[in-house]
Design a protein around this motif. Structure first.
Motif, PDB file in Angstrom:
ATOM      1  N   ILE A 152       0.826  -1.198   0.000  1.00 26.48           N
ATOM      2  CA  ILE A 152       0.000   0.000   0.000  1.00 26.48           C
ATOM      3  C   ILE A 152       0.862   1.251   0.000  1.00 26.48           C
ATOM      4  N   GLY A 153       0.341   2.241  -0.709  1.00 26.19           N
ATOM      5  CA  GLY A 153       1.031   3.508  -0.832  1.00 26.19           C
ATOM      6  C   GLY A 153       0.342   4.358  -1.879  1.00 26.19           C
ATOM      7  N   PRO A 154       0.774   5.594  -2.042  1.00 28.50           N
ATOM      8  CA  PRO A 154       0.141   6.500  -3.008  1.00 28.50           C
ATOM      9  C   PRO A 154       0.448   6.103  -4.442  1.00 28.50           C
ATOM     10  N   ASN A 155      -0.261   6.707  -5.379  1.00 20.62           N
ATOM     11  CA  ASN A 155       0.041   6.499  -6.791  1.00 20.62           C
ATOM     12  C   ASN A 155       1.488   6.912  -7.060  1.00 20.62           C
ATOM     13  N   GLY A 156       2.194   6.096  -7.854  1.00 20.38           N
ATOM     14  CA  GLY A 156       3.578   6.392  -8.174  1.00 20.38           C
ATOM     15  C   GLY A 156       4.582   5.894  -7.151  1.00 20.38           C
ATOM     16  N   ALA A 157       4.101   5.147  -6.147  1.00 20.01           N
ATOM     17  CA  ALA A 157       5.008   4.679  -5.091  1.00 20.01           C
ATOM     18  C   ALA A 157       5.854   3.495  -5.534  1.00 20.01           C
ATOM     19  N   GLY A 158       5.418   2.777  -6.580  1.00 20.80           N
ATOM     20  CA  GLY A 158       6.147   1.603  -7.049  1.00 20.80           C
ATOM     21  C   GLY A 158       5.366   0.304  -6.930  1.00 20.80           C
ATOM     22  N   LYS A 159       4.102   0.386  -6.539  1.00 20.53           N
ATOM     23  CA  LYS A 159       3.284  -0.821  -6.325  1.00 20.53           C
ATOM     24  C   LYS A 159       3.107  -1.609  -7.618  1.00 20.53           C
ATOM     25  N   THR A 160       2.655  -0.943  -8.661  1.00 22.27           N
ATOM     26  CA  THR A 160       2.392  -1.632  -9.926  1.00 22.27           C
ATOM     27  C   THR A 160       3.678  -2.160 -10.550  1.00 22.27           C
ATOM     28  N   THR A 161       4.750  -1.390 -10.476  1.00 17.39           N
ATOM     29  CA  THR A 161       6.037  -1.854 -11.006  1.00 17.39           C
ATOM     30  C   THR A 161       6.468  -3.141 -10.310  1.00 17.39           C
ATOM     31  N   THR A 162       6.303  -3.197  -9.000  1.00 20.65           N
ATOM     32  CA  THR A 162       6.654  -4.404  -8.247  1.00 20.65           C
ATOM     33  C   THR A 162       5.826  -5.594  -8.713  1.00 20.65           C
ATOM     34  N   LEU A 163       4.525  -5.403  -8.838  1.00 18.27           N
ATOM     35  CA  LEU A 163       3.661  -6.502  -9.275  1.00 18.27           C
ATOM     36  C   LEU A 163       4.004  -6.959 -10.689  1.00 18.27           C
ATOM     37  N   ARG A 164       4.325  -6.028 -11.550  1.00 16.80           N
ATOM     38  CA  ARG A 164       4.645  -6.399 -12.937  1.00 16.80           C
ATOM     39  C   ARG A 164       5.964  -7.164 -13.021  1.00 16.80           C
ATOM     40  N   ILE A 165       6.894  -6.861 -12.138  1.00 14.01           N
ATOM     41  CA  ILE A 165       8.135  -7.641 -12.104  1.00 14.01           C
ATOM     42  C   ILE A 165       7.841  -9.049 -11.593  1.00 14.01           C
ATOM     43  N   ILE A 166       7.046  -9.160 -10.534  1.00 13.64           N
ATOM     44  CA  ILE A 166       6.686 -10.480 -10.007  1.00 13.64           C
ATOM     45  C   ILE A 166       5.940 -11.297 -11.060  1.00 13.64           C
ATOM     46  N   ALA A 167       5.143 -10.613 -11.874  1.00 13.18           N
ATOM     47  CA  ALA A 167       4.363 -11.282 -12.922  1.00 13.18           C
ATOM     48  C   ALA A 167       5.192 -11.603 -14.164  1.00 13.18           C
ATOM     49  N   THR A 168       6.471 -11.290 -14.164  1.00 14.76           N
ATOM     50  CA  THR A 168       7.425 -11.516 -15.263  1.00 14.76           C
ATOM     51  C   THR A 168       7.162 -10.623 -16.471  1.00 14.76           C
ATOM     52  N   LEU A 169       6.441  -9.550 -16.283  1.00 10.65           N
ATOM     53  CA  LEU A 169       6.152  -8.628 -17.382  1.00 10.65           C
ATOM     54  C   LEU A 169       7.224  -7.548 -17.521  1.00 10.65           C
ATOM     55  N   LEU A 170       7.960  -7.310 -16.457  1.00  7.58           N
ATOM     56  CA  LEU A 170       9.089  -6.383 -16.471  1.00  7.58           C
ATOM     57  C   LEU A 170      10.305  -7.095 -15.892  1.00  7.58           C
ATOM     58  N   LYS A 171      11.476  -6.765 -16.401  1.00  5.51           N
ATOM     59  CA  LYS A 171      12.705  -7.278 -15.806  1.00  5.51           C
ATOM     60  C   LYS A 171      13.279  -6.223 -14.872  1.00  5.51           C
ATOM     61  N   PRO A 172      13.719  -6.639 -13.697  1.00  7.43           N
ATOM     62  CA  PRO A 172      14.302  -5.658 -12.779  1.00  7.43           C
ATOM     63  C   PRO A 172      15.662  -5.186 -13.266  1.00  7.43           C
ATOM     64  N   THR A 173      16.032  -3.999 -12.869  1.00 10.86           N
ATOM     65  CA  THR A 173      17.377  -3.510 -13.134  1.00 10.86           C
ATOM     66  C   THR A 173      18.386  -4.276 -12.284  1.00 10.86           C
ATOM     67  N   ASP A 174      17.982  -4.608 -11.083  1.00 12.62           N
ATOM     68  CA  ASP A 174      18.822  -5.396 -10.180  1.00 12.62           C
ATOM     69  C   ASP A 174      17.901  -6.133  -9.214  1.00 12.62           C
ATOM     70  N   GLY A 175      18.442  -7.165  -8.556  1.00 12.51           N
ATOM     71  CA  GLY A 175      17.656  -7.951  -7.625  1.00 12.51           C
ATOM     72  C   GLY A 175      16.882  -9.057  -8.324  1.00 12.51           C
ATOM     73  N   ASP A 176      16.050  -9.752  -7.574  1.00 16.74           N
ATOM     74  CA  ASP A 176      15.301 -10.884  -8.120  1.00 16.74           C
ATOM     75  C   ASP A 176      14.075 -11.125  -7.258  1.00 16.74           C
TER      76      ASP A 176
END
Length: 243
Positions: A37-61
């Motif tokens: 949870i957090g405001p719009n633009g906090a990184g929530k959707t980006t995190t979910l899209r990485i977990i969903a394999t739709l985005l590759k992270p710059t670093d980490g896994d």
């Protein structure tokens, strides 16, 4: 205590010169409903899209079970399901045709998946109607049914009640809660609706500006910040973190 099923490890994501995720880490236990949870633009959707394999992270896994979303993306996709905030329906299809289509392309026991989809949607006879005739709330219930009917090991729900009226939002929340209780599915959801998160989630991560600032049960977080509700706790967490 349940074992960890999802491990987010030092996740960083850059879009050009902008760093959207700043090395976040958290674990999600098997069978848990975990809220970001957090405001719009906090990184929530980006995190979910990485977990969903739709985005590759710059670093980490992210490790799901024993699989990496980077190295084992194809296998990860076989056990997860993702509901984006802005998902749409095929308006030329009826509700039941929509469910049948996704049941068939997902493989497995199509008939059982369709039965579950009908039950999860709660739309009854309206499934015979074209989806273009549905309200936004009805479309969201159909999309939730599509996401959950094939019994994913991990369901990712991005703002599941975004833009819905109170009645439809309550129906969606109760459906998610009932589904987890029946099937034991691990669920990660994002929301900026603190009431929703407090009702649904076993544990919550506060995320702001690409950084996790605290994790705990709703009760723990409220007690930590001497707050009456989760919204006040979040605001106090952000202020405390900034100091």
């Amino acid at each position: 205590m349940s074992e960890n099923f999802v491990r987010v490890e030092n996740l960083t994501k850059d879009f050009g010169k902008r760093r959207v995720l700043k090395g976040i880490s958290f674990n999600v236990r098997k069978g848990e409903i975990f809220g970001l949870i957090g405001p719009n633009g906090a990184g929530k959707t980006t995190t979910l899209r990485i977990i969903a394999t739709l985005l590759k992270p710059t670093d980490g896994d992210v490790i799901i079970g024993s699989m990496s979303v980077i190295k084992d993306a194809k296998m990860v996709r076989e056990i997860i399901s993702y509901l984006p905030e802005e998902a749409g329906v095929y308006e030329r299809l009826t509700g039941i045709e929509f469910l049948k289509f996704f049941a068939e392309i997902s493989g497995g026991d199509t008939n059982e998946a369709i039965k579950r989809g009908i039950e999860i949607s709660g739309l009854g006879e309206r499934l015979k109607d074209k989806t273009k005739e549905y309200s936004k709330g009805m479309k969201r219930r159909l999309l939730l049914a599509r996401t959950l009917m094939n019994l994913p090991k991990l369901a990712l729900l991005d703002e599941p009640t975004s833009g819905l009226d109170v009645q439809h939002a309550v129906q969606i929340r109760q459906t998610i809660k009932n589904y987890r209780e029946k099937y034991g599915t691990t669920i990660i959801l994002s929301s900026h609706n603190m009431l929703e998160v407090e009702y649904l989630c076993d544990r919550v991560a506060f995320i702001n500006d690409g950084t996790i600032i605290n994790i705990g049960t709703p009760r723990e977080l409220k007690e930590n910040y001497d707050a009456e509700n989760l919204e006040d706790a979040f605001l106090r967490a952000v202020n405390s973190f900034a100091k």
